[in-house]
Scaffold this active site. Structure first.
Site, short mmCIF file in Angstrom:
data_model
loop_
_atom_site.label_atom_id
_atom_site.label_comp_id
_atom_site.label_asym_id
_atom_site.label_seq_id
_atom_site.Cartn_x
_atom_site.Cartn_y
_atom_site.Cartn_z
CG HIS A 1 14.06 66.17 -40.20
ND1 HIS A 1 13.20 66.81 -39.32
CD2 HIS A 1 14.43 67.11 -41.10
CE1 HIS A 1 13.05 68.08 -39.70
NE2 HIS A 1 13.80 68.28 -40.77
CG HIS B 1 21.13 72.36 -40.30
ND1 HIS B 1 21.02 72.85 -41.59
CD2 HIS B 1 19.95 72.65 -39.70
CE1 HIS B 1 19.83 73.41 -41.74
NE2 HIS B 1 19.16 73.29 -40.60
P1 2AM Z 1 15.48 74.03 -40.23
O1 2AM Z 1 15.37 72.83 -39.36
O2 2AM Z 1 16.87 74.52 -40.38
O3 2AM Z 1 14.48 75.09 -39.90
C1 2AM Z 1 10.96 71.25 -42.23
O4 2AM Z 1 10.50 72.55 -42.05
C2 2AM Z 1 12.43 71.23 -42.55
O5 2AM Z 1 12.71 71.99 -43.74
C3 2AM Z 1 13.31 71.80 -41.45
O6 2AM Z 1 14.37 70.92 -41.19
C4 2AM Z 1 13.79 73.11 -42.01
O7 2AM Z 1 15.08 73.47 -41.69
C5 2AM Z 1 13.79 72.85 -43.48
N1 2AM Z 1 13.76 74.09 -44.24
C6 2AM Z 1 14.67 74.46 -45.18
N2 2AM Z 1 14.33 75.64 -45.72
C7 2AM Z 1 13.21 76.07 -45.10
C8 2AM Z 1 12.39 77.22 -45.21
N3 2AM Z 1 12.64 78.19 -46.11
N4 2AM Z 1 11.34 77.32 -44.39
C9 2AM Z 1 11.06 76.33 -43.50
N5 2AM Z 1 11.80 75.22 -43.36
C10 2AM Z 1 12.85 75.08 -44.15
#
Ligand code: 2AM
Length: 172
Positions: free
Chosen positions: A40, A123
């Protein structure tokens, strides 16, 4: 409940992203790779929320009136992390995406939600804690339509994270 807001992709895009994940996996010694169902594009991470905050997030999402648009995913890269790098597919600069995220962010703040203060870096995560021989590189471009965004519930299941769509807001 742990919540985030993301755009989900159509089947063709998921297929292309899965192939990119597999290519990375094949070049890697270890890591936790994102399942097909979990690929996603996050717009906002909300973290732990009450039911009231969940309702307010829905109200905030409903206030956003934007037109659908296309994005192009064009590279593989990573964020350095002490426990192993996070690898992702990056997106060509998109003013429509930044404007959608900005507008959603403002509505969430106005509705009293706690939001990320860090600058938004769009991303699609492919893997976390990845040890790999892979290098950042261009990929054959993947174009996708962003036609909606969804409030997602994130739960730890027995076989990894399970994401459930709670509410979807369609773009115009
Ligand atoms: P990431 O994929 O770069 O880890 C669900 O956890 C989504 O929220 C993920 O896509 C994650 O990004 C994002 N996300 C953004 N900030 C986050 C945080 N502080 N902790 C966990 N997930 C985060």
């Amino acid at each position: 409940m742990r919540l985030f807001i993301a755009s989900l992709f159509d089947e063709n895009t998921i297929e292309r992203l899965s192939k990119e994940r597999d290519a990375l996996h094949n070049l890697s010694v270890s890591g936790s790779f994102v399942s097909r169902d979990n690929l996603h594009l996050t717009l906002e991470f909300l973290g732990e929320c009450t039911q009231e905050e969940c309702d307010e997030a829905v109200n905030a999402m409903d206030m956003v009136e934007r037109k659908r648009f296309h994005i192009t995913m064009d590279r593989r890269g990573f964020f350095s992390r002490p426990d192993g790098n996070t690898w992702w597919i990056g997106i060509e600069e998109s003013s429509a995406l930044m404007s959608l995220q900005g507008s959603l962010h403002r509505e969430l703040v106005e509705h009293g939600l706690r939001v990320e203060k860090r600058r938004y870096k769009p991303h699609i995560t492919l893997g976390r804690r990845v040890v790999t021989e892979s290098a950042a590189c261009r990929i054959s471009p993947i174009t996708a339509c962003i036609s909606s965004f969804s409030l997602m519930l994130s739960e730890r299941g027995t076989h990894g994270m399970v994401y459930t769509e709670l509410f979807r807001k369609n773009l115009l």
